[in-house]
Design a protein around this motif. Sequence first.
Motif, PDB file in Angstrom:
ATOM      1  N   LYS A 156      10.996  -9.926 -14.421  1.00 33.78           N
ATOM      2  CA  LYS A 156      11.957 -10.615 -13.554  1.00 33.78           C
ATOM      3  C   LYS A 156      13.027  -9.664 -13.007  1.00 33.78           C
ATOM      4  O   LYS A 156      13.652  -9.968 -11.990  1.00 33.78           O
ATOM      5  CB  LYS A 156      12.623 -11.736 -14.352  1.00 33.78           C
ATOM      6  N   THR A 157      13.238  -8.493 -13.654  1.00 29.43           N
ATOM      7  CA  THR A 157      14.259  -7.564 -13.173  1.00 29.43           C
ATOM      8  C   THR A 157      13.955  -7.060 -11.761  1.00 29.43           C
ATOM      9  O   THR A 157      14.866  -6.838 -10.972  1.00 29.43           O
ATOM     10  CB  THR A 157      14.408  -6.356 -14.114  1.00 29.43           C
ATOM     11  N   ARG A 158      12.663  -6.879 -11.450  1.00 27.45           N
ATOM     12  CA  ARG A 158      12.257  -6.527 -10.073  1.00 27.45           C
ATOM     13  C   ARG A 158      10.822  -7.000  -9.904  1.00 27.45           C
ATOM     14  O   ARG A 158       9.880  -6.285 -10.230  1.00 27.45           O
ATOM     15  CB  ARG A 158      12.375  -5.026  -9.841  1.00 27.45           C
ATOM     16  N   GLU A 159      10.652  -8.228  -9.422  1.00 29.23           N
ATOM     17  CA  GLU A 159       9.317  -8.778  -9.227  1.00 29.23           C
ATOM     18  C   GLU A 159       8.601  -8.005  -8.132  1.00 29.23           C
ATOM     19  O   GLU A 159       9.245  -7.451  -7.229  1.00 29.23           O
ATOM     20  CB  GLU A 159       9.403 -10.259  -8.888  1.00 29.23           C
ATOM     21  N   PRO A 160       7.273  -7.963  -8.169  1.00 31.57           N
ATOM     22  CA  PRO A 160       6.526  -7.231  -7.137  1.00 31.57           C
ATOM     23  C   PRO A 160       6.815  -7.788  -5.741  1.00 31.57           C
ATOM     24  O   PRO A 160       6.796  -8.995  -5.534  1.00 31.57           O
ATOM     25  CB  PRO A 160       5.063  -7.472  -7.517  1.00 31.57           C
ATOM     26  N   MET A 161       7.094  -6.874  -4.822  1.00 33.12           N
ATOM     27  CA  MET A 161       7.419  -7.275  -3.451  1.00 33.12           C
ATOM     28  C   MET A 161       6.140  -7.314  -2.625  1.00 33.12           C
ATOM     29  O   MET A 161       5.468  -6.294  -2.486  1.00 33.12           O
ATOM     30  CB  MET A 161       8.428  -6.296  -2.853  1.00 33.12           C
ATOM     31  N   VAL A 162       5.813  -8.480  -2.074  1.00 38.33           N
ATOM     32  CA  VAL A 162       4.550  -8.649  -1.359  1.00 38.33           C
ATOM     33  C   VAL A 162       4.573  -7.995   0.013  1.00 38.33           C
ATOM     34  O   VAL A 162       3.518  -7.680   0.566  1.00 38.33           O
ATOM     35  CB  VAL A 162       4.186 -10.142  -1.231  1.00 38.33           C
ATOM     36  N   PHE A 163       5.741  -7.763   0.581  1.00 36.59           N
ATOM     37  CA  PHE A 163       5.819  -7.121   1.892  1.00 36.59           C
ATOM     38  C   PHE A 163       6.023  -5.615   1.789  1.00 36.59           C
ATOM     39  O   PHE A 163       6.013  -4.916   2.780  1.00 36.59           O
ATOM     40  CB  PHE A 163       6.965  -7.728   2.711  1.00 36.59           C
ATOM     41  N   ALA A 164       6.235  -5.086   0.577  1.00 35.80           N
ATOM     42  CA  ALA A 164       6.534  -3.665   0.403  1.00 35.80           C
ATOM     43  C   ALA A 164       5.515  -2.996  -0.509  1.00 35.80           C
ATOM     44  O   ALA A 164       5.872  -2.325  -1.464  1.00 35.80           O
ATOM     45  CB  ALA A 164       7.943  -3.499  -0.144  1.00 35.80           C
ATOM     46  N   LYS A 165       4.261  -3.192  -0.235  1.00 31.09           N
ATOM     47  CA  LYS A 165       3.164  -2.536  -0.954  1.00 31.09           C
ATOM     48  C   LYS A 165       3.157  -2.821  -2.450  1.00 31.09           C
ATOM     49  O   LYS A 165       2.691  -2.017  -3.244  1.00 31.09           O
ATOM     50  CB  LYS A 165       3.193  -1.027  -0.707  1.00 31.09           C
ATOM     51  N   GLY A 166       3.729  -3.948  -2.876  1.00 32.31           N
ATOM     52  CA  GLY A 166       3.681  -4.345  -4.275  1.00 32.31           C
ATOM     53  C   GLY A 166       4.633  -3.597  -5.180  1.00 32.31           C
ATOM     54  O   GLY A 166       4.414  -3.555  -6.395  1.00 32.31           O
ATOM     55  N   LYS A 167       5.693  -3.003  -4.646  1.00 32.91           N
ATOM     56  CA  LYS A 167       6.657  -2.287  -5.477  1.00 32.91           C
ATOM     57  C   LYS A 167       7.335  -3.256  -6.435  1.00 32.91           C
ATOM     58  O   LYS A 167       7.619  -4.388  -6.088  1.00 32.91           O
ATOM     59  CB  LYS A 167       7.729  -1.622  -4.608  1.00 32.91           C
ATOM     60  N   GLY A 168       7.578  -2.803  -7.658  1.00 31.75           N
ATOM     61  CA  GLY A 168       8.263  -3.619  -8.646  1.00 31.75           C
ATOM     62  C   GLY A 168       7.603  -3.519 -10.004  1.00 31.75           C
ATOM     63  O   GLY A 168       6.838  -2.599 -10.279  1.00 31.75           O
TER      64      GLY A 168
END
Length: 184
Positions: A156-168
């Motif tokens: 939850k601290t940084r969930e995977p970002m779906v618009f940014a290549k899955g960063k997180g």
Amino acid sequence: MSRLIRKPIEIPKGVEVKIDPNTITVKGPLGQLSMNYLFVDFKIDGNKIWVSQKENLDLPPRVMKKNRAIIGTRWALLKNMIEGVTKGFQKELEVEGVGYRAQLQGKSLILNLGYIQPVKLDPPKGITIEVPKPNQVIVKGIDKELVGQFAAKIRKTREPMVFAKGKGVRYAGEAIRLKEVKKV
């Protein structure tokens, strides 16, 4: 009524199960867990535990229906307790992104995830954390619920970002469906 209660739960060697009036305690090589319960009967027969509903309860029908639904949950919780004190549970997380990394500082987990300040998480009692690589975190413990809860807190601290290549932060092997950014 749950179909799970038709099967007994096997007690492996080295595990000790103690049943008190409203508490069941499981003690094994990795530690000890206990659970409170109501309206459920646990019976030990040799190296097997049978779970059933308590008989002769004067409760309204709506309460009895709810209690019948909970019996399967109690069966699964007891099975997880026995598995936890013998083998233990673990969850693996991956940290994905440029400059994103994890490290241990004492018992605390320090996550650098692109925020101004690094995120510091202290594990609850009974949870151990390992960081074999800067982009991999392993959460271990004997309580399945606590391990899953702390792993979810890390994610939850940084969930995977779906618009940014899955960063997180994601679970190991978790598939993230990436989306394309709208173009103007």
